[in-house]
Design an enzyme around this catalytic site. Structure first.
Site, PDB file in Angstrom:
ATOM      1  N   ASP A  80       0.872  -1.182   0.000  1.00 43.90           N
ATOM      2  CA  ASP A  80       0.000   0.000   0.000  1.00 43.90           C
ATOM      3  C   ASP A  80       0.903   1.225   0.000  1.00 43.90           C
ATOM      4  O   ASP A  80       2.132   1.116   0.184  1.00 43.90           O
ATOM      5  CB  ASP A  80      -0.877  -0.012   1.267  1.00 43.90           C
ATOM      6  N   SER A  81       0.291   2.398  -0.152  1.00 48.31           N
ATOM      7  CA  SER A  81       1.060   3.632  -0.070  1.00 48.31           C
ATOM      8  C   SER A  81       1.543   3.890   1.356  1.00 48.31           C
ATOM      9  O   SER A  81       2.377   4.766   1.563  1.00 48.31           O
ATOM     10  CB  SER A  81       0.196   4.806  -0.525  1.00 48.31           C
ATOM     11  N   CYS A 106      -4.482  -1.218  -1.953  1.00 49.77           N
ATOM     12  CA  CYS A 106      -4.629   0.235  -2.114  1.00 49.77           C
ATOM     13  C   CYS A 106      -5.591   0.481  -3.267  1.00 49.77           C
ATOM     14  O   CYS A 106      -5.392  -0.038  -4.377  1.00 49.77           O
ATOM     15  CB  CYS A 106      -3.262   0.834  -2.430  1.00 49.77           C
ATOM     16  N   GLU A 138      -2.098   8.706   8.365  1.00 44.63           N
ATOM     17  CA  GLU A 138      -0.655   8.437   8.451  1.00 44.63           C
ATOM     18  C   GLU A 138      -0.007   9.181   9.616  1.00 44.63           C
ATOM     19  O   GLU A 138       1.043   8.794  10.111  1.00 44.63           O
ATOM     20  CB  GLU A 138       0.046   8.869   7.147  1.00 44.63           C
ATOM     21  N   CYS A 162     -10.911   3.470   0.383  1.00 43.59           N
ATOM     22  CA  CYS A 162      -9.480   3.712   0.587  1.00 43.59           C
ATOM     23  C   CYS A 162      -9.114   2.887   1.804  1.00 43.59           C
ATOM     24  O   CYS A 162      -9.826   2.936   2.825  1.00 43.59           O
ATOM     25  CB  CYS A 162      -9.225   5.194   0.851  1.00 43.59           C
ATOM     26  N   HIS A 171      -6.972   3.223   3.975  1.00 47.16           N
ATOM     27  CA  HIS A 171      -6.642   3.988   5.179  1.00 47.16           C
ATOM     28  C   HIS A 171      -7.900   4.359   5.986  1.00 47.16           C
ATOM     29  O   HIS A 171      -7.798   4.628   7.182  1.00 47.16           O
ATOM     30  CB  HIS A 171      -5.946   5.301   4.821  1.00 47.16           C
TER      31      HIS A 171
HETATM   32  N1  DGL Z   1      -4.620   3.288   1.001  1.00 52.22           N
HETATM   33  C1  DGL Z   1      -4.624   4.027  -0.254  1.00 52.22           C
HETATM   34  C2  DGL Z   1      -5.927   3.782  -0.990  1.00 52.22           C
HETATM   35  O1  DGL Z   1      -6.597   2.808  -0.680  1.00 52.22           O
HETATM   36  C3  DGL Z   1      -4.317   5.454   0.019  1.00 52.22           C
HETATM   37  C4  DGL Z   1      -3.755   6.159  -1.167  1.00 52.22           C
HETATM   38  C5  DGL Z   1      -2.987   7.403  -0.809  1.00 52.22           C
HETATM   39  O2  DGL Z   1      -1.859   7.258  -0.360  1.00 52.22           O
HETATM   40  O3  DGL Z   1      -3.517   8.496  -1.028  1.00 52.22           O
HETATM   41  O4  DGL Z   1      -6.284   4.485  -1.887  1.00 52.22           O
END
Ligand code: DGL
Length: 270
Positions: free
Chosen positions: A10-11, A73, A152, A186, A188
């Site tokens: 993931d990011s 992600c 984050e 998302c 997150h």
């Molecule tokens: N967890 C990522 C998603 O599902 C986040 C992407 C981001 O870093 O903006 O889109």
């Protein structure tokens, strides 16, 4: 049988919400997790940048002799999945179709809210996926660009008054549109779930793609005869492109178990 680990990326921290469900459903499997917190958020970046990052993340994980990979992600799934599938000869699972399936199943009044990063929402990937399942569902979507940086930033931001105020700004129009189900598009966003549910009406069901994605992972493992030997203990490895000191406590909080072995990686090398 295949004893190699499952790769998940993931990011940043969000993919851990997916990994948690994978561990619950497949407790015998090993996993390698990479979170690119050093370059997050992805969802406000261009498609070219997100595609480049996705390929780097894939190459990094493929160096760990994984048997399959989960793009945990939505942003990378929306922007890069098709290209990635064509480029790598390994089973790859993404998160948008599972999220769409869950949302379409849960809405009773056929008014479905979708929240995600600007990239995910503007890609129209959820609209296509949901309408492919049930074209009578009306979709109300909203990009929430500040949610990923807040997630984050650390636990104290997940439920504080500033985050609540931002959530109101994003979500009140969705609430007013009468959606009965809200897809957290998302990975997150489950971290902000308490704040999001404070803003939405009590009856609104919040769904994430994590559990449904884990089911797809389980089916992929079974269908390809890739189960790990049950006699072996699972091994988990964690990598971040940012500070290990910041990653480990948040990773531990999300997974509900203490993680002290994370390693930092220079992802630009891949
Ligand atoms: N967890 C990522 C998603 O599902 C986040 C992407 C981001 O870093 O903006 O889109």
């Amino acid at each position: 049988m295949d004893n190699r680990p499952i790769g998940v990326f993931d990011s940043g921290l969000g993919g851990l919400t997916v990994l948690k469900e994978i561990i619950n459903l497949l407790p015998g499997e090993s996993a390698v997790y990479f979170g690119d917190s050093g370059r997050a958020p992805y969802g406000t970046k261009s498609k070219e940048t997100v595609v480049k990052y996705t390929f780097q993340n894939m190459r990094f994980l493929l160096n760990h002799d994984i048997k399959m990979v989960v793009i945990a992600c939505n942003t990378m799934s929306a922007y890069s999945f098709r290209q990635v599938v064509k480029s790598f000869d390994i089973p790859i699972v993404e998160v948008i179709q599972p999220g769409a399936v869950t949302g379409a199943r849960e809405t009773k009044n056929k008014k479905l809210g979708i929240i995600g990063t600007p990239a995910t929402i503007s890609s129209g990937a959820y609209d296509m996926a949901v309408n492919g399942i049930d074209s009578s569902i009306e979709i109300f979507s909203k990009a929430c660009p500040l949610f990923v940086p807040l997630a984050e930033e650390g636990r104290e931001w997940w439920e504080n008054d500033i985050t609540l105020r931002i959530a109101e700004e994003y979500l009140i129009p969705l609430k007013q549109s009468g959606v009965d189900t809200l897809v957290l598009g998302c990975t997150h966003y489950p971290l902000l779930q308490n704040t999001i549910s404070r803003v939405m009406d009590k009856g609104v069901k919040l769904v994430s793609s994590a559990l449904e994605t884990a089911k797809v992972v389980k089916n992929t493992v079974t269908d390809n005869n890739m189960q790990r030997n049950v006699q072996l203990k699972p091994v988990y490895r964690y990598y971040t492109s940012d500070s290990v000191e910041k990653f480990e406590p948040l990773c531990s909080a999300i997974l509900g178990t203490e993680i002290t072995s994370a390693e930092r990686v220079d992802i630009e090398k891949y």
